[in-house]
Design an enzyme around this catalytic site. Sequence first.
Site, mmCIF file in Angstrom:
data_model
loop_
_atom_site.group_PDB
_atom_site.id
_atom_site.type_symbol
_atom_site.label_atom_id
_atom_site.label_comp_id
_atom_site.label_asym_id
_atom_site.label_seq_id
_atom_site.Cartn_x
_atom_site.Cartn_y
_atom_site.Cartn_z
ATOM 1 N N ARG A 549 83.801 7.992 65.503
ATOM 2 C CA ARG A 549 84.216 8.613 64.258
ATOM 3 C C ARG A 549 84.064 7.657 63.084
ATOM 4 O O ARG A 549 84.260 6.449 63.239
ATOM 5 C CB ARG A 549 85.688 8.988 64.349
ATOM 6 N N SER A 610 87.073 -0.372 70.788
ATOM 7 C CA SER A 610 87.975 -0.288 71.945
ATOM 8 C C SER A 610 87.405 -0.959 73.182
ATOM 9 O O SER A 610 87.173 -0.309 74.220
ATOM 10 C CB SER A 610 88.279 1.171 72.230
ATOM 11 N N ASP A 664 91.772 -0.116 70.046
ATOM 12 C CA ASP A 664 92.369 1.220 69.849
ATOM 13 C C ASP A 664 93.871 1.251 70.139
ATOM 14 O O ASP A 664 94.625 1.993 69.512
ATOM 15 C CB ASP A 664 91.644 2.311 70.650
#
Length: 924
Positions: A549, A610, A664
């Site tokens: 994203r 992440s 994350d």
Amino acid sequence: MDSIGSLGLQQGEGAPSCPQEGLPCPSNSSEMVQECLQQFKVTGAQLRQIQTSLLGSMEQALRGQVGPAPAVRMLPTYVGSTPHGTEKGDFVVLELGATGASLRVLWVTLTGIEGHKVEPRSQEFVIPQEVMLGPGQQLFDFAARCLSEFLDVLPVDNQGLQLGFSFSFPCHQTGLDKSTLISWTKGFKCSDVEGQDVVQLLRDAIQRQGAYSIDVVAVVNDTVGTMMGCEPGVGPCEVGLVVDTGTNACYMEEARHVAVLDEDRGRVCISIEWGSFSDEGALGPVQTIFDHTLDHESLNPGAQRFEKMIGGLYLGELVRLVLVHLAQRGVLFGGHTSPVLRSQGSILLEHVAEMEDPSAGAARVHAVLQDLGLNPKASDAEWVQCVCMAVCTRAAQLCAAALAAVLSRLQHSREQQALQIAVATGGRVFERHPRFLSVLRETVMLLAPNCDVSFIPSVDGGGRGVAMVTAVAARLAAHRRLLEETLAPFRLTREQLAEVQAQMREAMAKGLQGEASSLRMLPTYVRATPDGSERGDFLALDLGGTNFRVLLVRVTTGGVQISSQIYSIPECVAQGSGQQLFDHIVDCIVDFQQKQGLSGQSLPLGFTFSFPCRQMGLDQGILLNWTKGFNASDCEGQDVVCLLREAIRRRQAVELNVVAIVNDTVGTMMSCGYEDPHCEVGLIVGTGTNVCYMEELRNVASVDGDSGQMCINTEWGAFGDDGSLSMLSTRFDASVDQESINPGKQRFEKMISGMYLGEIVRHILLHLTSLGVLFRGQQTQRLQTRDIFKTKFLSEIESDSLALRQVRAILEDLGLPLTSDDALMVLEVCQAVSQRAAQLCGAGVAAVVEKIRENRGLEELTISVGVDGTLYKLHPHFSSLVAATVRELAPRCVVTFLQSEDGSGKGAALVTAVACRLAQRTRI
Ligand code: BG6
Ligand code: GLC
Ligand code: GLC
């Protein structure tokens, strides 16, 4: 006048005639005798009314609507198909309740289709009256003794005998070997059995007896045994009809019509329990004062009213009541009765059969009556014969009306106008009264003219059918044992979980100290959660979960507003070259900036990345190794921020100011921390799994400084990579690990996270198929395909609101055709795998919160955990299992789980905002 055939069924007036053609009754009888016999006549209209009303009652019960009056029960039996004839093996059958006061034990050998038929051996035992009416335990102990006595003389092994229990009373079955007695019927009334599982009572008694090791594998109603025992070869026999001591029928119903079942396919055998049919409107007109008296004096007044007009236990009694009545009115036996005639139960079914048999002649009737202490005249014998016939004819006609209702039901449910069907018949009334079947058959033809019914007498009194069901049940039980054995290693005890917690604690401590540990405990350089004074517009990237994203995050006095866009990262890019991956990321950013009208602006950027990174500052992170599905070349050992900056440079057009790189877990903690200052732990259970938390700086060996705190990224996915989890690791975990792109790595993650759970399930299913437990032992190409089971399927399959048929539909969509037994097993496999995952995750969280509590020297810690990840959010039970495990293992911590709504991108922007605020302050 409505009359049916030659059976003497008449309406209105007319000369009384014996109910059987060719047997005229004496014409000189008194009106009273004629009146008596007339009462037993049933008209065609009355039979049709019974047929219609019974059908209505059956359909109502199928729909699950239970009226106030006890109607037919329509009990599912867990028998799903008629036998193929392939069943094999030796089985013990115990029959209780079908034939009056006798109990039968059989040894049945099934030899399959090809095999030579072997005659069963059997023995009958008379159950003493006091046992039929005494404590339940006494009855079952009696049965266990009979079993031993029977087996003692057979050359059989003491071990591993499989028993089918034919128990002919209304029962709620909840499995092939679980059956709760609803109420005694016929002549039984033992205490403490109603409401109990009769299989368990029998098992207990066999154990008390101790002589044989016998496994009670299946329990069936006598009607089911009768139907299932039908010789293969005559076509499927889908109705079982019993007229013995009592009466009842079973038939194969479409499963989708049975409301209490969670099934939309196939058929299931339903035991109608029509003996309890009691519609006053239909039965009232055909009941006589004798029926009322019989009911009144029975063990169960008011119950089984229909059965009491048909069942063998009652026919003799009805005849006796009529004879007493006629004798007392001076019509029979010169007005005399006898003490025997006056005592309940003195005329048995056998007597009625004998007296009724025209070939036996008057002499036989005389003999029976004399045995009853009577002194009959010639005309008495003829009249008695007529009484017997009247009673039995009515019984056969009523039974025909009931069977016609079943046939109508079959016509409806199969949408067939003309039905061709085989009905298996069993019970002493059929065996001893040849006329019963002929009256039944003739009446059925008239009431159900579109049905072509063939009646097939049962084999071995239903014993063979019981053995058939037992064979199927034994196979299913063996499958269940294999399933249990397979899943046993997934069912962790509290001790095992506490051990995981303890090991995690140790690994955390070592990791913090810089000693060898599978937990890296990486400092993140995040020292504080936001204080609310941050302002500005930030860009954020979010890479490493299900979606990549790009976000624009505006932090204003009014709160945080986010615009974002999802971009895909094709697998070839995730596993291609590093340059390609980072070029792709920059392309996505450029596209996003254009769409948002941000081109040319250099906004501060927070990068949620992440994967495990060694950070030397907020804006530096060296990728230690890829995890999950990523494997882009030339990235490990590199500073990810540099790789991104280089790609930006290659792209020239963009200006970006990378301020922070954030895991994350950290993004999630910060994002939740913006709302709740107690949020000091970030947990991800998605594609991968990981935790970060606020640690005391003094405990972090690799960062200078002794005061304050720093968020530590534990990278717990790698927990156990030093072999410490090997005790818990199953063969399926090993296979999943071996087939992954990083064998030997991320062992904890591979037992917990979404990327792997489906694969674990798939490997278990493959194993169960190879054992023949699932999919009839047929391996399919589909099941051998990696990753066909997504986390999403696990979550869907385990959803409480999902019926088993929907589970089946999901699996069928995956190209796995399966039965409902298969579907249930797949569900259990999914449950075992996800439960273990949630419990392991809970044990990990317990270790973390306990550490924080001890760090702070608190008796009790109140803390919040920010959580994100598709598995955690979508799975119906995962979150509550995690919470329950934490409560169990960390009782001194009050832990609240907060689900992150905006993803880690928002958290990354907040970290960036805090960094900018601090930088500004330093400049000032
Ligand atoms: C999201 C984060 O909130 O959760 C991702 O923004 C993160 O970066 C993800 O990886 C974890 O969930 P999943 O299921 O997408 O791996
Ligand atoms: C009684 C029982 C029923 C049984 C029938 C025939 O009606 O309730 O279960 O099938 O008798 O034996
Ligand atoms: C993997 C990564 C870790 C990440 C987790 C959850 O375990 O190594 O950094 O936090 O997945 O996405």
